[in-house]
Motif scaffolding. Structure first.
Motif, PDB file in Angstrom:
ATOM      1  N   ASP A 184       0.810  -1.213   0.000  1.00 23.72           N
ATOM      2  CA  ASP A 184       0.000   0.000   0.000  1.00 23.72           C
ATOM      3  C   ASP A 184       0.844   1.263   0.000  1.00 23.72           C
ATOM      4  O   ASP A 184       0.303   2.370   0.108  1.00 23.72           O
ATOM      5  CB  ASP A 184      -0.958   0.016   1.196  1.00 23.72           C
ATOM      6  CG  ASP A 184      -0.231   0.074   2.525  1.00 23.72           C
ATOM      7  OD1 ASP A 184      -0.906   0.079   3.577  1.00 23.72           O
ATOM      8  OD2 ASP A 184       1.012   0.102   2.528  1.00 23.72           O
ATOM      9  N   GLY A 185       2.161   1.115  -0.115  1.00 23.92           N
ATOM     10  CA  GLY A 185       3.029   2.265  -0.272  1.00 23.92           C
ATOM     11  C   GLY A 185       3.671   2.792   0.998  1.00 23.92           C
ATOM     12  O   GLY A 185       4.399   3.788   0.946  1.00 23.92           O
ATOM     13  N   SER A 186       3.438   2.152   2.122  1.00 20.76           N
ATOM     14  CA  SER A 186       4.104   2.580   3.350  1.00 20.76           C
ATOM     15  C   SER A 186       5.587   2.261   3.269  1.00 20.76           C
ATOM     16  O   SER A 186       5.976   1.205   2.776  1.00 20.76           O
ATOM     17  CB  SER A 186       3.489   1.863   4.557  1.00 20.76           C
ATOM     18  OG  SER A 186       2.132   2.195   4.688  1.00 20.76           O
ATOM     19  N   THR A 187       6.409   3.199   3.747  1.00 20.02           N
ATOM     20  CA  THR A 187       7.861   3.036   3.632  1.00 20.02           C
ATOM     21  C   THR A 187       8.541   3.155   4.989  1.00 20.02           C
ATOM     22  O   THR A 187       8.016   3.767   5.919  1.00 20.02           O
ATOM     23  CB  THR A 187       8.455   4.088   2.690  1.00 20.02           C
ATOM     24  OG1 THR A 187       8.156   5.391   3.199  1.00 20.02           O
ATOM     25  CG2 THR A 187       7.903   3.958   1.288  1.00 20.02           C
ATOM     26  N   ASN A 188       9.735   2.577   5.050  1.00 25.24           N
ATOM     27  CA  ASN A 188      10.578   2.692   6.234  1.00 25.24           C
ATOM     28  C   ASN A 188      12.020   2.725   5.758  1.00 25.24           C
ATOM     29  O   ASN A 188      12.382   1.989   4.826  1.00 25.24           O
ATOM     30  CB  ASN A 188      10.357   1.515   7.178  1.00 25.24           C
ATOM     31  CG  ASN A 188      10.955   1.764   8.549  1.00 25.24           C
ATOM     32  OD1 ASN A 188      11.058   2.906   8.976  1.00 25.24           O
ATOM     33  ND2 ASN A 188      11.354   0.703   9.231  1.00 25.24           N
ATOM     34  N   TYR A 189      12.829   3.585   6.391  1.00 26.19           N
ATOM     35  CA  TYR A 189      14.205   3.778   5.972  1.00 26.19           C
ATOM     36  C   TYR A 189      15.166   3.625   7.142  1.00 26.19           C
ATOM     37  O   TYR A 189      14.842   3.952   8.283  1.00 26.19           O
ATOM     38  CB  TYR A 189      14.399   5.175   5.380  1.00 26.19           C
ATOM     39  CG  TYR A 189      13.636   5.443   4.113  1.00 26.19           C
ATOM     40  CD1 TYR A 189      12.368   5.992   4.148  1.00 26.19           C
ATOM     41  CD2 TYR A 189      14.190   5.153   2.866  1.00 26.19           C
ATOM     42  CE1 TYR A 189      11.649   6.239   2.991  1.00 26.19           C
ATOM     43  CE2 TYR A 189      13.496   5.409   1.696  1.00 26.19           C
ATOM     44  CZ  TYR A 189      12.232   5.943   1.768  1.00 26.19           C
ATOM     45  OH  TYR A 189      11.532   6.190   0.609  1.00 26.19           O
ATOM     46  N   ALA A 190      16.375   3.184   6.825  1.00 27.36           N
ATOM     47  CA  ALA A 190      17.443   3.253   7.812  1.00 27.36           C
ATOM     48  C   ALA A 190      17.734   4.723   8.092  1.00 27.36           C
ATOM     49  O   ALA A 190      17.657   5.564   7.192  1.00 27.36           O
ATOM     50  CB  ALA A 190      18.691   2.554   7.276  1.00 27.36           C
ATOM     51  N   ASP A 191      18.088   5.019   9.330  1.00 28.79           N
ATOM     52  CA  ASP A 191      18.367   6.415   9.698  1.00 28.79           C
ATOM     53  C   ASP A 191      19.462   7.015   8.831  1.00 28.79           C
ATOM     54  O   ASP A 191      19.427   8.207   8.505  1.00 28.79           O
ATOM     55  CB  ASP A 191      18.770   6.497  11.179  1.00 28.79           C
ATOM     56  CG  ASP A 191      17.603   6.273  12.119  1.00 28.79           C
ATOM     57  OD1 ASP A 191      17.856   5.988  13.301  1.00 28.79           O
ATOM     58  OD2 ASP A 191      16.438   6.367  11.665  1.00 28.79           O
ATOM     59  N   SER A 192      20.419   6.205   8.447  1.00 28.63           N
ATOM     60  CA  SER A 192      21.574   6.704   7.699  1.00 28.63           C
ATOM     61  C   SER A 192      21.229   7.180   6.288  1.00 28.63           C
ATOM     62  O   SER A 192      22.023   7.888   5.668  1.00 28.63           O
ATOM     63  CB  SER A 192      22.657   5.623   7.617  1.00 28.63           C
ATOM     64  OG  SER A 192      22.152   4.469   6.979  1.00 28.63           O
TER      65      SER A 192
END
Length: 118
Positions: free
Chosen positions: A54-62
């Motif tokens: 559904d397009g939700s994203t998560n990223y590494a802090d870096s």
């Protein structure tokens, strides 16, 4: 037979940009999630970014604010736009997909080298 084929790696100067692509073939099943990992020499593989159906994203802090993950569900393809690259981003980048068929099965791409020179 499911295959993930990556493209887009290479050598770039610090501050430059690259776009990685990873396309799945051999399946008509849903894929959730799609993501990118990386592994630098002597280090463990780490999550870079992940995107759900559904397009939700998560990223590494870096990489927050510099990298953008996106996907095309019709093409079964995931992208990673990498901007403002730093030498610390140098690594082999692997795409990862969880394909929902008879069960959940993990698949990995072959890896693509990204090298950022200072």
């Amino acid at each position: 037979q499911v295959q993930l084929v990556e493209s887009g790696g290479g050598l770039v100067q610090a501050g430059g940009s690259l776009r990685l692509s990873c396309a799945a073939s051999g399946t008509h099943s849903s894929i959730n999630p799609m993501g990118w990992y990386r592994q630098a020499p002597g280090k463990q593989r780490e999550l870079v970014a992940v995107i759900t159906e559904d397009g939700s994203t998560n990223y590494a802090d870096s990489v927050k604010g510099r990298f953008t993950i996106s996907r095309d569900n019709n093409k079964k393809t995931v992208y990673l736009q990498m901007n403002s690259l730093k030498p610390d981003d140098t690594a082999v980048y692997y795409c990862h997909m969880v394909i929902l068929g008879w069960g959940k099965v993990d698949y990995w791409g072959q890896g693509t080298q990204v090298t950022v020179s200072s």
